[in-house]
Write a protein that holds these residues in place. Structure first.
Motif, PDB file in Angstrom:
ATOM      1  N   ALA A   1      -6.377   2.151   8.195  1.00  0.00           N
ATOM      2  CA  ALA A   1      -5.386   1.936   7.139  1.00  0.00           C
ATOM      3  C   ALA A   1      -4.321   0.934   7.546  1.00  0.00           C
ATOM      4  O   ALA A   1      -3.624   0.376   6.698  1.00  0.00           O
TER       5      ALA A   1
ATOM      6  N   ILE B   1      -5.096   2.366   1.319  1.00  0.00           N
ATOM      7  CA  ILE B   1      -5.043   3.798   1.056  1.00  0.00           C
ATOM      8  C   ILE B   1      -6.472   4.301   1.078  1.00  0.00           C
ATOM      9  O   ILE B   1      -7.387   3.641   0.560  1.00  0.00           O
TER      10      ILE B   1
ATOM     11  N   ARG C   1       0.963   5.491  -1.834  1.00  0.00           N
ATOM     12  CA  ARG C   1       1.233   6.779  -1.192  1.00  0.00           C
ATOM     13  C   ARG C   1       2.433   7.462  -1.829  1.00  0.00           C
ATOM     14  O   ARG C   1       2.411   8.659  -2.113  1.00  0.00           O
TER      15      ARG C   1
ATOM     16  N   VAL D   1      -6.994  11.817  -1.609  1.00  0.00           N
ATOM     17  CA  VAL D   1      -6.362  10.723  -0.877  1.00  0.00           C
ATOM     18  C   VAL D   1      -6.344  11.075   0.602  1.00  0.00           C
ATOM     19  O   VAL D   1      -5.943  12.180   0.983  1.00  0.00           O
TER      20      VAL D   1
ATOM     21  N   THR E   1      -4.774  10.046   4.173  1.00  0.00           N
ATOM     22  CA  THR E   1      -3.648   9.272   4.691  1.00  0.00           C
ATOM     23  C   THR E   1      -3.676   9.099   6.200  1.00  0.00           C
ATOM     24  O   THR E   1      -2.739   8.567   6.782  1.00  0.00           O
TER      25      THR E   1
ATOM     26  N   ALA F   1       0.828  -1.206   0.000  1.00  0.00           N
ATOM     27  CA  ALA F   1       0.000   0.000   0.000  1.00  0.00           C
ATOM     28  C   ALA F   1       0.863   1.257   0.000  1.00  0.00           C
ATOM     29  O   ALA F   1       0.474   2.291  -0.563  1.00  0.00           O
ATOM     30  N   GLN F   2       2.051   1.168   0.594  1.00  0.00           N
ATOM     31  CA  GLN F   2       2.918   2.339   0.651  1.00  0.00           C
ATOM     32  C   GLN F   2       3.343   2.802  -0.733  1.00  0.00           C
ATOM     33  O   GLN F   2       3.653   3.980  -0.931  1.00  0.00           O
TER      34      GLN F   2
END
Length: 466
Positions: free
Chosen positions: A317, A301, A187, A310, A312, A183-184
């Motif tokens: 999450a 995300i 981002r 988005v 964060t 998932a990072q």
């Protein structure tokens, strides 16, 4: 098995990248953190747009001269402790039996897998010629034990199933491999790598832009995009895939999502084709998959209800994992029947290829039985931010069983220096030991150690100029 060739494939950041003898990535990474961030800091390690699976031209080319031996990080994606004691962790294979495969981790996993194929063929030929000297009573000819850390497992499995490596493989070991992505990566590629989207400094916002522009042209990062349902839309009950056309992630190029899907689909097609011809549908080599389960890990995300922004800082999450790879992504379900076959550990992703797993790796190489859990109740967990702005106070804490009776000690040091600074923790009455610190620019390692029995946890903390 003990007589087999051992090939180690490191993960992203795991190889030193040089030009004219200079550690280019090391210099660029330090420049990025120790001054206000600009694209110029990463210019020497940047790749041209649209490279795909091709090697870069000479002016973009870097030489991977060996495994990284010190901690490192790419803010917003992952970190590594390096591999200073890897040979010991593998049980000290004899000369010629161990091959560390260094590579340019910026490049496509397909391209790197093809280079791995060439390296393995050459090394196995050489080892076969000399194996009698060390193992005269071996039961058969040597094959390959492929040990892969983190994203190196994506290279390893592609080499085996798509490029014919399965013909000479005895074993594949994946240590914290993101089999279904990270998932990072979303981002990072959308400009939200650092911070929680709230009170970001101007330098943090600029750093996110610089990191995004850099990562957009790295084929390896695009191929880390999650292929599991990793998008949570505000007000919706279930997560969705990146390919859901109703809720495309703002700022994430469609071409990158397609490349990630294509990379995983190509591997799946090859595996399915082999399954139809393999005896009983079983792989001709053994797969051991090690995953983490003890650390909060980015799993999804978030998107606003209208899909335009988005988010964060969503509480949902995070999920269990190794701090980098969420639990479900660490499972090699293409090879294992179910999750009970995964060997779970409480170690962080960046530590999985160190001596922490030495006994298990040595037993595996010898063909001895290996356990199903690689940690116990005596482990401790160090909680600290992955990235933080310089000059800001932050909290670190340690959790574990009976820490108050186990002589907790902690130190912190800047990567590249030998001086260790003590960190004093105090109990807060709930079993948690905490300390407050202020960040100084650079890459730092914090380590906490307890006794009775001896256990440790450590983490890379990246501090950027603000």
């Amino acid at each position: 098995m003990e007589h087999d060739l051992v090939v180690f494939v490191p993960g992203f950041l795991g190889s030193r990248l040089l030009r004219d003898g200079r550690d280019v990535w090391g210099e660029c990474g330090d420049a990025l953190l120790n001054s206000p961030p600009t694209a110029r800091a990463l210019a020497e390690v940047a790749l041209p747009p649209g490279l795909g699976d091709e090697p870069p031209e000479d002016r973009f080319r870097l030489t991977a001269d060996g495994l990284l031996r010190t901690p490192d990080s790419l803010p917003g994606l992952l970190s590594t402790m390096g591999y200073p004691d890897l040979r010991a962790a593998l049980g000290e294979p004899v000369d010629g039996q161990y091959v560390p495969f260094a590579y340019d981790w910026r490049l496509s996993h397909r391209l790197v897998a093809a280079r791995l194929d060439t390296a393995v063929q050459r090394a196995l030929t050489r080892w076969t010629e000399r194996v009698d000297t060390h193992y005269p009573d071996r039961p058969d000819d040597p094959k390959v034990v492929l040990v892969c850390h983190s994203t190196g497992g994506l290279v390893g499995r592609y080499y085996l199933e798509c490029l014919g490596g399965r013909e000479t493989a005895r074993t594949l070991v994946t240590l914290g491999t993101p089999h279904k992505g990270l998932a990072q990566a979303v981002r990072l590629l959308t400009g939200h790598a650092v911070g929680d989207g709230g009170d970001l400094t101007t330098d943090a916002l600029t750093l996110n832009e610089v990191l995004r522009d850099f990562a957009l042209n790295l084929p390896s990062v695009a191929q880390l995009l999650p292929v599991y349902d990793a998008v949570r839309v505000e007000g919706r009950s279930r997560p969705r895939p990146l390919t859901d056309r109703r809720y495309p992630v703002p700022g994430l190029p469609t071409a990158l999502v397609q490349d990630a899907r294509s990379f995983h689909a190509e591997f799946t097609r090859a595996r399915d084709a082999h399954r139809r011809t393999d005896a009983g549908g079983r792989l001709p080599y053994q797969v051991y998959c090690v995953g983490g389960t003890a650390h909060p890990t980015p799993r999804t995300i978030g998107l606003s209800a209208d899909g335009q922004h988005v988010l964060t800082d969503r509480d949902d999450a995070l999920g269990p994992g190794d701090g980098t790879v969420p639990r479900e992504s660490a499972v090699a379900d293409w090879a294992l029947q179910d999750r009970t076959e995964v060997l779970w550990t409480e170690h962080r992703n960046e530590d999985m290829a160190g001596t922490a797993l030495r006994d298990w790796l040595v037993a595996l190489r010898k063909g001895d039985p290996v356990g199903g859990m690689l940690a116990g109740d005596e482990e401790i967990t160090l909680h600290a931010p992955t990235e933080i702005a310089a000059g800001r106070a932050f909290e670190v804490s340690v959790l574990g069983l009976n820490i108050q009776d186990r002589d907790l000690r902690a130190v912190i040091w800047r990567v590249g220096t030998s001086a260790r600074e003590p960190v004093v923790f105090s109990a807060n009455g709930t079993g948690r030991f905490r300390a407050e610190m202020v960040g100084k620019p650079g890459k730092w390692v914090m380590e906490a150690v307890v006794k009775g029995p001896m256990r440790a946890d450590r983490k890379v903390i990246t501090v950027y100029t603000a």
